[in-house]
Design a protein around this motif. Structure first.
Motif, PDB file in Angstrom:
ATOM      1  N   ASN A 165      15.167   4.194  -1.338  1.00 53.94           N
ATOM      2  CA  ASN A 165      15.188   5.290  -0.375  1.00 53.94           C
ATOM      3  C   ASN A 165      13.915   5.344   0.460  1.00 53.94           C
ATOM      4  OD1 ASN A 165      17.600   5.965  -1.741  1.00 53.94           O
ATOM      5  ND2 ASN A 165      17.306   8.122  -1.252  1.00 53.94           N
ATOM      6  N   ILE A 166      12.776   5.105  -0.185  1.00 49.67           N
ATOM      7  CA  ILE A 166      11.512   5.214   0.547  1.00 49.67           C
ATOM      8  C   ILE A 166      11.362   4.073   1.549  1.00 49.67           C
ATOM      9  CG2 ILE A 166       9.930   3.924  -0.946  1.00 49.67           C
ATOM     10  CD1 ILE A 166       7.956   6.215  -0.672  1.00 49.67           C
ATOM     11  N   SER A 219      14.083   3.330   5.829  1.00 48.27           N
ATOM     12  CA  SER A 219      13.782   3.365   7.265  1.00 48.27           C
ATOM     13  C   SER A 219      13.136   2.073   7.734  1.00 48.27           C
ATOM     14  CB  SER A 219      12.859   4.551   7.586  1.00 48.27           C
ATOM     15  OG  SER A 219      13.584   5.764   7.585  1.00 48.27           O
ATOM     16  N   ASN A 237      13.735   7.422  12.287  1.00 50.68           N
ATOM     17  CA  ASN A 237      13.109   6.489  11.357  1.00 50.68           C
ATOM     18  C   ASN A 237      11.679   6.907  11.027  1.00 50.68           C
ATOM     19  OD1 ASN A 237      15.297   4.841  10.990  1.00 50.68           O
ATOM     20  ND2 ASN A 237      14.222   2.960  11.521  1.00 50.68           N
ATOM     21  N   MET A 238      11.349   6.872   9.735  1.00 49.82           N
ATOM     22  CA  MET A 238      10.013   7.257   9.294  1.00 49.82           C
ATOM     23  C   MET A 238       9.203   6.005   8.969  1.00 49.82           C
ATOM     24  SD  MET A 238       8.757   9.573   6.030  1.00 49.82           S
ATOM     25  CE  MET A 238       9.901  10.895   6.359  1.00 49.82           C
ATOM     26  N   MET A 286      13.576  12.407   3.162  1.00 50.02           N
ATOM     27  CA  MET A 286      14.068  11.115   3.650  1.00 50.02           C
ATOM     28  C   MET A 286      15.556  11.022   3.343  1.00 50.02           C
ATOM     29  SD  MET A 286      10.781   8.832   2.405  1.00 50.02           S
ATOM     30  CE  MET A 286      11.009   7.510   3.597  1.00 50.02           C
ATOM     31  N   ARG A 319      19.567   9.632   3.955  1.00 49.43           N
ATOM     32  CA  ARG A 319      20.336   8.438   4.257  1.00 49.43           C
ATOM     33  C   ARG A 319      21.805   8.803   4.386  1.00 49.43           C
ATOM     34  NH1 ARG A 319      18.968   3.443   0.438  1.00 49.43           N
ATOM     35  NH2 ARG A 319      20.158   2.474   2.130  1.00 49.43           N
ATOM     36  N   THR A 362      10.233  14.404   8.310  1.00 47.96           N
ATOM     37  CA  THR A 362      11.645  14.094   8.058  1.00 47.96           C
ATOM     38  C   THR A 362      11.997  12.704   8.567  1.00 47.96           C
ATOM     39  OG1 THR A 362      12.240  15.191  10.138  1.00 47.96           O
ATOM     40  CG2 THR A 362      12.404  16.485   8.113  1.00 47.96           C
ATOM     41  N   GLY A 363      12.939  12.082   7.882  1.00 51.77           N
ATOM     42  CA  GLY A 363      13.450  10.782   8.282  1.00 51.77           C
ATOM     43  C   GLY A 363      14.956  10.726   8.079  1.00 51.77           C
ATOM     44  N   CYS A 418      17.997   7.864   8.029  1.00 50.16           N
ATOM     45  CA  CYS A 418      18.460   6.480   8.057  1.00 50.16           C
ATOM     46  C   CYS A 418      19.980   6.497   7.997  1.00 50.16           C
ATOM     47  CB  CYS A 418      17.876   5.698   6.881  1.00 50.16           C
ATOM     48  SG  CYS A 418      18.559   4.036   6.704  1.00 50.16           S
TER      49      CYS A 418
END
Length: 473
Positions: free
Chosen positions: A266-267, A270, A278-279, A347, A349, A380-381, A383
């Motif tokens: 998960n990390i 992106s 995207n982060m 984050m 997905r 925030t991100g 994906c």
């Protein structure tokens, strides 16, 4: 496209890393149906077939011409040998592996000083070679355990080498913390000695407690045997998905390692896939670490399994956000809602809209106490690619003072041993190791605890209008 290198040190680090590579290949194969080498794959894999870009990633994660951007180090050869006999044996370049046979004897000093001195330059050569294969090196991910000798000792020596050789490249460390019932009697020594190195040389540390993983796996096991209709856990769920790159019968800790591997998936999502928000990996440290030493981020992952009824109404999406801030989904035993948030990253997905994200932040904000000078401390991100078997997922990384009790408990366990000088001679017999190293490590941990305590005091209004922490220059 940027690239990252994963450094796996010790038995635990290599087992977790192996699960990460297996699951990452499954994700890429699921998305990349034609099996072509693309930018997404290049973030963590390199193509060693110079003839063409066809057929590098086959169905089910089987690969032909991909090599992981990884360095594998262990002072026992058992786990790495297992990997080289398993289905992922072709993924790892043999020149990026380093093993010994005798191990570190659960002794931080042996790993850090004896093996660190003996193998430091060789490890550095392998790290340089991995970096040279990157067009734009963005991050090193170090995976290790805190309780043993190689993971804690040599792992933190490698961390120091990374800082010396690549000072401008972000260093994100996933550290596995032992439980109070750990069968390694010297684990409190090893963990506190390693803590000093993590505090001084890492950009971010993701602490993961073994006991939290045991609790999560037990909870899922109970759910999987539940009689309620629709609560059957699917076979391709996060936890129940086989052991991947290791050969032999599945072991109880495979499910635990799987959870940590999904944290890493998960990390890094992106960096590996496209998304509307995207982060950048560098942004994690930039946005979540206001003070250099306070870089311990509490990870929380949801969902941890896939239920048979896979419909995704808005209510379930909201529940996922709520779960991310509950103790049941954290990979460390802590209570963040009764402590102070310095910053938080979400984050996401899958098919989640920015409006869903904003709505849930506004819904949760009143119940989450942030420091007065960073009320908008959210990163925030988004994906677009979900984990295999899921429609969406969420990783929360909280820089929260709730890590303090874990560190206090670790200090108490260390003190109980050190007060009696128990097992100290095993460390002091190692060349270069002095008793002052113990006192310095203890002092570093106590100072870290005091910094968190100072921030907690501002929440309790024990210090009116408290200034920010003083940053030493």
């Amino acid at each position: 496209m940027t690239q990252s290198v994963v450094v796996q040190v010790g038995q635990c680090g290599n087992q977790v890393g192996c699960r990460f590579w297996d699951l990452a290949l499954r994700e890429h194969a699921h998305v990349n149906k034609r099996g072509l080498y693309d930018e997404a794959l290049s973030s963590f894999f390199r193509n060693v077939d110079s003839r063409n870009n066809d057929g590098v990633c086959g169905v089910g994660g089987r690969i032909q011409h991909l090599k992981a951007r990884a360095v594998l180090v262990d002072m026992e050869e058992g786990v790495v040998s297992q990997i080289l006999q398993g289905p992922l044996r072709e993924v790892f370049d043999s020149t990026q592996l380093l093993t010994d046979v005798s191990g570190s004897g659960n002794n931080w000093a042996v790993g850090h000083m004896t093996y660190g001195s003996a193998y430091g330059e060789l490890i550095m050569d392998k790290l340089r070679k991995a970096a040279e294969h990157c067009d734009c090196l963005q991050c090193f991910f170090l995976i290790h355990s805190m309780g043993g000798g190689t993971g804690s000792g040599l792992g933190t020596r490698v961390l120091r080498l990374l800082e010396e050789e690549f000072p401008d490249v972000c260093r994100i460390v996933t550290s596995m913390y032992p439980s109070a019932e750990d069968d390694v009697i010297t684990s409190p020594y090893n963990s506190v000695l390693a803590m000093k190195e993590l505090t001084e040389h890492a950009d971010c540390v993701l602490p993961v407690e073994n006991q939290s993983l045991v609790d999560i796996v037990n909870k899922i096991s109970l759910l999987s045997h539940g009689a309620k209709p629709g609560l059957t856990i699917k076979r391709d769920s996060t936890v129940i998905s086989g052991q991947g790159g290791l050969c032999g019968a599945e072991k109880p800790f495979d499910a635990m390692n799987n959870i940590v591997a999904n944290l890493l998936l998960n990390i890094t999502s992106s960096a590996r896939f496209e998304g509307s928000l995207n982060m950048d990996l560098n942004e994690i440290a930039m946005n979540l670490v206001p003070f250099p030493r306070l870089h311990y981020l509490v990870p929380s992952l949801t969902p941890l399994y896939t239920l048979a009824d896979v419909s995704v109404p808005s209510r379930r999406l909201d529940q996922m956000f709520s779960d991310a801030f509950s103790k049941d989904h954290q990979l460390i035993r802590a209570d963040p809602k009764n402590c102070l948030y310095l910053a938080c990253a979400l984050m996401l997905r899958g098919n989640v809209h920015v409006s869903d994200l904003r709505r849930n932040i506004e819904r949760l904000r009143p119940s989450l106490p942030f420091v007065s000078w960073n009320q908008e401390g959210w990163k925030t991100g988004l994906c677009s690619v979900p984990p295999v078997g899921h429609s969406h997922s969420l990783l929360a990384l909280a820089n929260n003072t709730c890590v303090k009790p874990t560190f206090v408990e670790l200090r108490e366990r260390f003190t109980r041993l050190y007060r009696k000088k128990a097992h100290l001679h095993h460390y002091l017999h190692v060349e270069g190791m002095e008793e002052s190293v113990f006192s310095e490590a203890m002092s570093s941990l106590s100072s870290l605890i005091e910094e968190y305590h100072h921030l907690d005091a501002t929440k309790a209004r024990l210090i009116p209008d408290a200034p920010r922490l003083h940053i030493a220059r």
